[in-house]
Motif scaffolding. Structure first.
Motif, short mmCIF file in Angstrom:
data_model
loop_
_atom_site.label_atom_id
_atom_site.label_comp_id
_atom_site.label_asym_id
_atom_site.label_seq_id
_atom_site.Cartn_x
_atom_site.Cartn_y
_atom_site.Cartn_z
N SER A 62 0.85 -1.20 0.00
CA SER A 62 0.00 0.00 0.00
C SER A 62 0.88 1.24 0.00
O SER A 62 1.91 1.27 0.68
N PRO A 63 0.50 2.30 -0.75
CA PRO A 63 1.41 3.42 -0.96
C PRO A 63 1.45 4.48 0.14
O PRO A 63 2.40 5.25 0.22
N LEU A 64 0.42 4.54 1.00
CA LEU A 64 0.33 5.63 1.96
C LEU A 64 0.16 5.12 3.38
O LEU A 64 -0.64 4.21 3.63
N ILE A 65 0.87 5.73 4.32
CA ILE A 65 0.75 5.36 5.72
C ILE A 65 -0.67 5.58 6.22
O ILE A 65 -1.25 4.74 6.91
N SER A 66 -1.25 6.72 5.85
CA SER A 66 -2.62 7.02 6.31
C SER A 66 -3.61 6.00 5.78
O SER A 66 -4.54 5.59 6.49
N LEU A 67 -3.42 5.56 4.54
CA LEU A 67 -4.30 4.56 3.95
C LEU A 67 -4.18 3.24 4.70
O LEU A 67 -5.18 2.59 5.01
N MET A 68 -2.95 2.84 5.00
CA MET A 68 -2.74 1.60 5.76
C MET A 68 -3.44 1.66 7.11
O MET A 68 -4.14 0.72 7.51
N LYS A 69 -3.23 2.74 7.82
CA LYS A 69 -3.81 2.87 9.16
C LYS A 69 -5.33 2.79 9.11
O LYS A 69 -5.96 2.14 9.95
N ASP A 70 -5.93 3.46 8.13
CA ASP A 70 -7.39 3.45 8.02
C ASP A 70 -7.90 2.05 7.74
O ASP A 70 -8.88 1.59 8.35
N GLN A 71 -7.27 1.36 6.80
CA GLN A 71 -7.75 0.04 6.43
C GLN A 71 -7.53 -0.97 7.55
O GLN A 71 -8.39 -1.81 7.83
N VAL A 72 -6.38 -0.90 8.22
CA VAL A 72 -6.10 -1.81 9.32
C VAL A 72 -7.09 -1.56 10.47
O VAL A 72 -7.62 -2.51 11.07
N ALA A 73 -7.36 -0.29 10.77
CA ALA A 73 -8.31 0.02 11.83
C ALA A 73 -9.69 -0.52 11.51
O ALA A 73 -10.37 -1.09 12.38
N GLY A 74 -10.11 -0.39 10.26
CA GLY A 74 -11.41 -0.91 9.86
C GLY A 74 -11.49 -2.42 9.95
O GLY A 74 -12.51 -2.98 10.39
N LEU A 75 -10.43 -3.10 9.55
CA LEU A 75 -10.41 -4.56 9.60
C LEU A 75 -10.39 -5.07 11.04
O LEU A 75 -11.03 -6.08 11.37
N ARG A 76 -9.68 -4.38 11.89
CA ARG A 76 -9.62 -4.79 13.30
C ARG A 76 -10.99 -4.67 13.96
O ARG A 76 -11.31 -5.46 14.86
N GLU A 77 -11.78 -3.70 13.54
CA GLU A 77 -13.13 -3.58 14.07
C GLU A 77 -13.96 -4.82 13.75
O GLU A 77 -14.89 -5.16 14.48
N GLY A 78 -13.61 -5.49 12.66
CA GLY A 78 -14.29 -6.72 12.28
C GLY A 78 -13.59 -7.96 12.80
O GLY A 78 -13.86 -9.08 12.35
N ASN A 79 -12.66 -7.75 13.75
CA ASN A 79 -11.93 -8.86 14.37
C ASN A 79 -11.07 -9.65 13.38
O ASN A 79 -10.89 -10.86 13.52
N ILE A 80 -10.56 -8.96 12.38
CA ILE A 80 -9.64 -9.59 11.42
C ILE A 80 -8.21 -9.39 11.92
O ILE A 80 -7.81 -8.27 12.25
N PRO A 81 -7.42 -10.47 12.00
CA PRO A 81 -6.04 -10.37 12.51
C PRO A 81 -5.11 -9.71 11.49
O PRO A 81 -4.63 -10.34 10.56
N VAL A 82 -4.86 -8.43 11.67
CA VAL A 82 -4.14 -7.64 10.67
C VAL A 82 -3.24 -6.62 11.36
O VAL A 82 -3.51 -6.19 12.49
N ALA A 83 -2.16 -6.23 10.68
CA ALA A 83 -1.24 -5.20 11.19
C ALA A 83 -0.62 -4.49 10.00
O ALA A 83 -0.81 -4.88 8.84
N PHE A 84 0.13 -3.42 10.29
CA PHE A 84 0.84 -2.74 9.21
C PHE A 84 2.31 -2.56 9.60
O PHE A 84 2.67 -2.58 10.78
N ILE A 85 3.14 -2.41 8.57
CA ILE A 85 4.57 -2.15 8.76
C ILE A 85 4.94 -0.96 7.90
O ILE A 85 4.83 -1.00 6.68
#
Length: 423
Positions: A62-85
């Motif tokens: 993914s190209p943008l830090i803000s984009l990663m954070k938004d998508q990871v936060a949304g997935l975690r709300e659905g209890n999906i095991p996800v992180a960003f680097i």
């Protein structure tokens, strides 16, 4: 767990949107995919569900830090095991993410392309089973794309260094034929299934206006849409600040968003907009990638963007719930000069790779000028705006859509839109 069970459990839906299940089945079968799906078509689900069902873990580039954070936060709300680097992590946090991936606690990690070929991450990737690499915003790999990023050119190098090549899915919202060919070549996709969801969004009204007084006409448009949720795009930070301040002075609950703001203000303003605390956000093109707010009723471009790819992606953030919404551009000759300035500046500032020869840089510059000419023509034509957009992206149409400012008589859409909203 089946794909339908995953869709309902993690995303709360019982049916796939058109083409989603085809893409998912293809990736699960082990075949590469190039998916061109317009904003709002649900392309993220196309790689997130295979990531949950496949063994091992999935890398999402993914190209943008803000984009990663938004998508990871949304997935975690659905209890999906996800992180960003990315560079926002401390060394300790980075090592902890890798540790958790290694023991199976995370199924998906979002990674900045610059990170892939670093020695420590490459070593980790060679030792840990990777089932899928999903390249989000894949048009960034192409010099013909509107957001070319040299770091995307290193993705294929990373893939070739792995002990076992995973299946690769490349996804973008907008791509011409040249860009699609570049994505396949530069990411070294292996006989990919190419799937392009139709670009047409029938619920969107497209309009171009050339007012004598842009500011006055803009505030009239906002006043007419009082209480509705909208995005206003401006070409510069200075214009963004000025327009936002004037809206607030007029009593409109508005916030601003651009790269010159502190991270805290950007985050708070974005959250306030998503949560409905403010009705209007005024932004540069730094805002919007990955934003999934379904009830945006209008997108107004206070200034003309420098290409149709950017315009269609930004305008497409309206009406993601399928309800009637407006995409209006206020065009002036000054917008052309501003876009020309940005194109000239991009070559001087290093956005065009300095390691390239002069001939290559000139080719990219000429392509930018060509794209600018295309959106100027969009603003000036008298024929159907929708047909022009679809034709640009390879869907030839020569019919009146009866849902754009060139097809409808002045004032007709305003009455139709008002009746639908009131109903």
């Amino acid at each position: 767990m089946t794909k339908h069970e995953a869709l309902e459990r993690y995303f709360g839906h019982t049916q796939f949107r058109p083409s989603q299940d085809t893409v998912i089945d293809t990736l699960l079968s082990g075949r590469d995919v190039l998916g061109v799906m317009p904003t709002g078509a649900g392309k993220s689900v196309c790689f997130q569900i295979p990531a949950l069902l496949l063994p091992g873990f999935t890398i999402v580039v993914s190209p943008l830090i803000s984009l990663m954070k938004d998508q990871v936060a949304g997935l975690r709300e659905g209890n999906i095991p996800v992180a960003f680097i990315n560079s926002s992590l401390t060394s300790k946090q980075y090592k902890e993410v890798l540790r958790r991936v290694g023991i199976g606690l995370y199924k998906i990690i979002y990674v900045a392309p610059e990170r892939l070929n670093t020695a420590d991450f490459l070593r980790f990737a060679q030792e840990t089973p990777i089932s899928l690499i999903a390249v989000d915003e894949a048009h960034c790999v192409s010099q013909w794309g509107q957001d070319f990023r040299p770091s995307y050119l290193k993705i294929a190098d990373f893939t070739e260094k792995l002990n076992k090549r995973p299946v690769i899915g490349a996804f973008t919202a907008t791509a011409t034929a040249d860009v699609k060919n570049d994505i396949i070549k530069l990411l070294k996709l292996s006989d990919p299934v190419q799937l392009t969801t139709g670009f047409d969004r029938p619920n969107l009204y497209f309009g171009v206006e050339k007012p004598k007084n842009k500011g006055q006409r803009f505030y009239e448009l906002i006043a007419e849409r009082s209480g509705l949720c909208g995005i206003v795009y401006c070409s510069t930070r200075k214009t963004t600040d000025r327009v936002c301040s004037e809206l607030r002075r007029r009593g409109i609950p508005a916030a601003r968003y651009h790269a010159g703001l502190e991270d805290t203000e950007r985050r708070e303003n974005q959250d306030d907009f998503i949560q409905g605390k403010i009705s209007v956000i005024v932004a540069t093109n730094a805002f919007g990638m990955g934003i999934d707010k379904p009830d945006v009723r209008y997108v107004i471009h206070y200034n003309m963007p420098k290409n149709l790819e950017n315009y269609y992606q930004e305008a497409g953030r309206a009406g993601r719930d399928g309800n009637p919404s407006e995409c209006i551009m206020l065009f002036s000759e000054d917008d052309i000069r501003t876009s020309e300035y940005f194109i000239d500046k991009s070559g001087e500032s290093g956005e065009i790779n300095k390691k390239q020869g002069e001939k290559e840089r000139r080719k990219i510059y000429n392509q930018d000028v060509k794209r600018l000419d295309s959106i100027i023509k969009y603003c000036e034509i008298t024929s159907c705006l929708r047909s022009y957009i679809l034709s640009y992206f390879g869907e030839k149409q020569n019919i009146k859509c009866n849902n754009c400012s060139n097809c409808l008589k002045p004032g007709l859409w305003k009455r139709l839109f008002s009746n639908i909203i009131e109903a």
